[in-house]
Design an enzyme around this catalytic site. Structure first.
Site, PDB file in Angstrom:
ATOM      1  N   ASP A  64       0.809  -1.224   0.000  1.00 26.13           N
ATOM      2  CA  ASP A  64       0.000   0.000   0.000  1.00 26.13           C
ATOM      3  C   ASP A  64       0.845   1.278   0.000  1.00 26.13           C
ATOM      4  O   ASP A  64       0.368   2.321  -0.418  1.00 26.13           O
ATOM      5  CB  ASP A  64      -0.962   0.021   1.209  1.00 26.13           C
ATOM      6  N   HIS A  65       2.081   1.183   0.447  1.00 23.86           N
ATOM      7  CA  HIS A  65       2.890   2.401   0.573  1.00 23.86           C
ATOM      8  C   HIS A  65       3.488   2.830  -0.761  1.00 23.86           C
ATOM      9  O   HIS A  65       3.364   3.966  -1.192  1.00 23.86           O
ATOM     10  CB  HIS A  65       4.030   2.167   1.565  1.00 23.86           C
ATOM     11  N   ASP A 119       3.940  -1.489  11.241  1.00 26.20           N
ATOM     12  CA  ASP A 119       3.484  -0.154  10.870  1.00 26.20           C
ATOM     13  C   ASP A 119       2.921   0.475  12.131  1.00 26.20           C
ATOM     14  O   ASP A 119       2.177  -0.174  12.870  1.00 26.20           O
ATOM     15  CB  ASP A 119       2.407  -0.208   9.779  1.00 26.20           C
ATOM     16  N   ARG A 379      -0.727  12.574  10.245  1.00 21.96           N
ATOM     17  CA  ARG A 379       0.565  13.200  10.548  1.00 21.96           C
ATOM     18  C   ARG A 379       0.761  14.450   9.709  1.00 21.96           C
ATOM     19  O   ARG A 379       0.407  14.463   8.532  1.00 21.96           O
ATOM     20  CB  ARG A 379       1.710  12.228  10.260  1.00 21.96           C
ATOM     21  N   SER A 533       7.166   6.925  13.493  1.00 21.34           N
ATOM     22  CA  SER A 533       6.709   5.707  12.848  1.00 21.34           C
ATOM     23  C   SER A 533       7.560   4.522  13.237  1.00 21.34           C
ATOM     24  O   SER A 533       8.564   4.641  13.923  1.00 21.34           O
ATOM     25  CB  SER A 533       6.731   5.868  11.328  1.00 21.34           C
ATOM     26  N   ARG A 535       9.200   2.866  11.229  1.00 21.47           N
ATOM     27  CA  ARG A 535      10.159   2.704  10.130  1.00 21.47           C
ATOM     28  C   ARG A 535      11.507   2.188  10.657  1.00 21.47           C
ATOM     29  O   ARG A 535      12.315   2.940  11.179  1.00 21.47           O
ATOM     30  CB  ARG A 535      10.333   4.060   9.451  1.00 21.47           C
TER      31      ARG A 535
HETATM   32 FE1  F3S Z   1      -0.268   4.514   4.990  1.00 19.77          FE
HETATM   33 FE2  F3S Z   1      -0.270   6.926   5.977  1.00 19.77          FE
HETATM   34 FE3  F3S Z   1      -1.544   5.035   7.208  1.00 19.77          FE
HETATM   35  S1  F3S Z   1       1.466   5.904   5.079  1.00 19.77           S
HETATM   36  S2  F3S Z   1      -0.510   3.112   6.690  1.00 19.77           S
HETATM   37  S3  F3S Z   1      -2.016   5.837   5.192  1.00 19.77           S
HETATM   38  S4  F3S Z   1      -0.242   6.572   8.143  1.00 19.77           S
END
Ligand code: F3S
Length: 640
Positions: A64-65, A119, A379, A533, A535
């Protein structure tokens, strides 16, 4: 004494430790999720453990990213993820199927179970009554291999909701109000557990908006009860059999309490550049807007999108505004297409993006220079949008859609009669974009394109380290500062030598070069170092560059855990004034030999002779992980 929900689920999954706040516990993990930006590393790490098939009840790999394919890198990563999932017993959610947290809530989440996700917004699952925690990919890899997840037993903060939301006020306004009260540090070390009569007035997607942004409070996770509303949601998803009631005992005791009267809330906005800079929309006033972005794992449920469509119907987007919309899942997208709401959105002049993270992770749609962008996301850190000087405001879908029409920040109550959208009795169910794992793994070949580089492995930590301070930074350094994302950098996430060149690049473009030339060193930080995050590249890439320790006033939970996982020592100033006694470039000598016994280490600043005592707060197990050079080395040792 009765138990609260968090205690009940933790107790049912407890592997070791005592459930006293602050003490290290280990819990069994039922489900895992990964997204592609963290997933490639997580699966390389899982492969390195040599476990043939995942040992969880369910593991899902989402893409998804990084769905933008401007070069071969992302496509290579997607193919690797698809094949590695098929081989090792993992479900694979194809690009286009939606954002991990939303799809997981819709199709996989089970009340009462534990979910570990690579995540930071994994706590979205708390909206359905799961204990859902965000962690680094390596922790998720260990959980897939059947290992428990270690964390410090959190305190439990009870937020009692009373009253009910007024027209045009939404779940986003509830969590923004909580952020205003508690700040981005207010949830650290806590589970936030919602209760009170106001809970029954909120749908599961509304609850998920609230638990999603518990991550911005720094909370370990957030959770709602699983009640009749939850049962009806699961029934509408064709999964009623997954439901069970989960509620706190009548006499449950909490560590802290807060009460929010939903009836008193108004539309809110988080101002640049922090999610807790919250004010009422009316107070901020009609600032001109360049871009409105609606979507993300926070606010792109079916009802969110239907409200947006209702506001846009028969209207046109203001000529000075670019409105971009990404529905959170294929389920939502297709339902909007079939019921005609998508036509209303298109007709108004919105630009439709695929069901993915998109602009939330800086994947396209960066605002214009100095632009003002209203987003329904979670964010608004500086630079995350991909435009360094953009001003990002976080709002509800209602505020976003109203503002897109008017061209200025708009209180949706000014629009007149509210739009009521009922929860669907039945969602459109089509799981064809979720590929089940292969029945016979021997038939699957894991495909590694040139973008998939071998995993760098750390060395054991020497007893004494003498190095220079490579960089000194201030408070609230985010993982975006440490390891920036965006369309240029994210495709390199499976290639650590290449991506490490961008570590701290926005703060000091020479950092990577200097770190490599010096053979490594230390970083000095202020409060809340590593916020933002899960990350893990923000720990893995510095590890590759030779960073041995981070000396900070305080750390964000997930980042601290990631530093430990990659063998970087997180040291906290006992006396905050000592932060001033270390300068960038100073040579430090740190003796780690007595780390386990003492709980502290002595740092000698060879530039001025000053000796500083710092604490590490590591459990004996974490000390062993650090000494081994990280969790992967430690786990391999344990298994050998
Ligand atoms: Fe994707 Fe933004 Fe949520 S990067 S997982 S929609 S915080």
């Amino acid at each position: 004494m009765g138990e609260n929900i968090a205690q009940k689920i933790i107790k049912a999954h407890l592997v070791s430790g005592q459930m006293e706040p602050g003490k290290e516990i280990a819990i069994k993990i039922d489900q895992t999720l990964t997204q592609d930006a963290t997933g490639t590393m997580a699966y390389l790490q899982f492969e390195a453990m040599g476990v043939p098939r995942v040992k969880t009840r369910l593991s899902v790999s989402y893409v998804d990213h990084n769905t933008l394919q401007t070069g071969f890198e992302n496509a290579d990563d997607h193919r690797f993820l698809q094949t590695v999932a098929a081989k090792h017993g993992i479900y694979f959610s194809r690009p286009g199927n939606g954002i991990c947290h939303q799809v997981h809530l819709e199709r996989f989440g089970v009340p009462g179970q534990t979910l570990l996700g690579s995540d930071s917004h994994t706590p979205t699952g708390g909206g359905i009554g799961m204990l859902a925690i965000g962690a680094g990919g390596l922790d998720v890899a260990v959980a897939m291999g059947g290992g428990p997840f270690y964390l410090n037993m959190p305190k439990v903060l009870n937020i009692k909701l009373t009253g009910h939301l007024q027209p045009w006020v939404s779940a986003k306004d509830i969590i923004l109000e909580i952020l205003r009260i508690l700040s981005v540090k207010g949830g650290v070390g806590k589970v936030i557990e919602y209760g009170g009569p106001g809970v029954a007035t909120l749908s599961v997607p509304e609850r998920a908006t609230i638990t999603n942004m518990g991550a911005e409070l720094g909370a370990t996770t957030s959770i709602f009860p699983s009640d009749e509303v939850t049962r009806l949601f699961l029934k509408a998803q064709g999964r009623e059999q997954d439901w069970q009631e989960i509620k706190a005992d009548e006499d449950a005791v909490y560590d802290e309490y807060l009460e929010i009267n939903l009836s008193e809330l108004e539309p809110m906005v988080a101002q640049p550049h922090s999610p807790d800079r919250v004010a009422k929309v009316k107070e901020v006033g009609p600032i001109a807007v360049n871009q409105v972005a609606i979507g993300s794992c926070t606010n792109s449920s079916f009802t969110d999108m239907m409200k947006v469509a209702g506001i846009l119907k028969g209207k046109k987007v203001h000529p000075d505004v670019s409105l971009v919309i990404s529905p959170g899942s294929k389920q939502v997208f297709e339902m909007l297409a079939r019921n005609g709401a998508l036509a209303d959105i298109i007709s108004a002049g919105a630009r439709i993006l695929e069901s993915a993270c998109g602009p939330c992770i800086g994947m396209g749609q960066s605002p214009c220079s100095g632009g003002i962008s209203l987003r329904t996301f979670n964010r608004n850190f500086e630079g995350r949008s991909g435009t360094a000087d953009a001003q990002i405001y976080l709002v509800s879908p209602e505020v976003a859609a109203a503002s897109a029409i008017k061209g200025v920040l708009t209180d949706p109550r000014d629009l007149g009669a509210p739009i009521e959208i009922a929860q669907p009795e039945k969602f459109l169910i089509d799981d064809s974009m979720v590929l089940p794992p292969a029945e016979d793994p021997s038939t699957v070949e894991v495909v590694r394109g040139p973008n998939i580089k071998p995993l760098p492995i750390n060395r054991e930590l020497p007893e004494k380290v003498e190095c220079s301070v490579l960089l000194k930074v201030g408070d609230n350094i985010t993982t975006d500062h440490i390891m920036p994302a965006g369309a240029k950098i994210l495709p390199l996430r499976s290639n650590i030598p290449a991506i490490s060149q961008y570590v701290f690049s926005a703060i000091d473009p020479t950092f990577a070069e200097r770190a490599l030339a010096a053979g490594g060193g230390f970083i000095v930080g202020g409060h809340n170092y590593g916020q933002g995050s899960s990350r893990e590249h923000a720990a893995l890439a510095p590890m590759y560059l030779g960073v041995k320790a981070v000396l900070a006033k305080s750390f964000a939970r997930i980042h601290r855990a990631n530093l430990i996982n990659f063998g970087i020592v997180p040291l906290t100033f006992i006396n905050e004034a000592d932060y001033d006694a270390i300068g960038q470039g100073d040579k430090l000598a740190i003796d780690f030999s007595k780390m386990a016994e003492a709980g502290k280490v002595t740092v000698t600043n060879l530039a001025n002779g000053k000796q500083i005592t710092m604490e590490h707060g590591l459990s004996p197990r974490q000390v062993d992980i650090i000494k081994a050079g990280g969790l992967l080395n430690y786990t391999k040792k344990q298994n050998s």
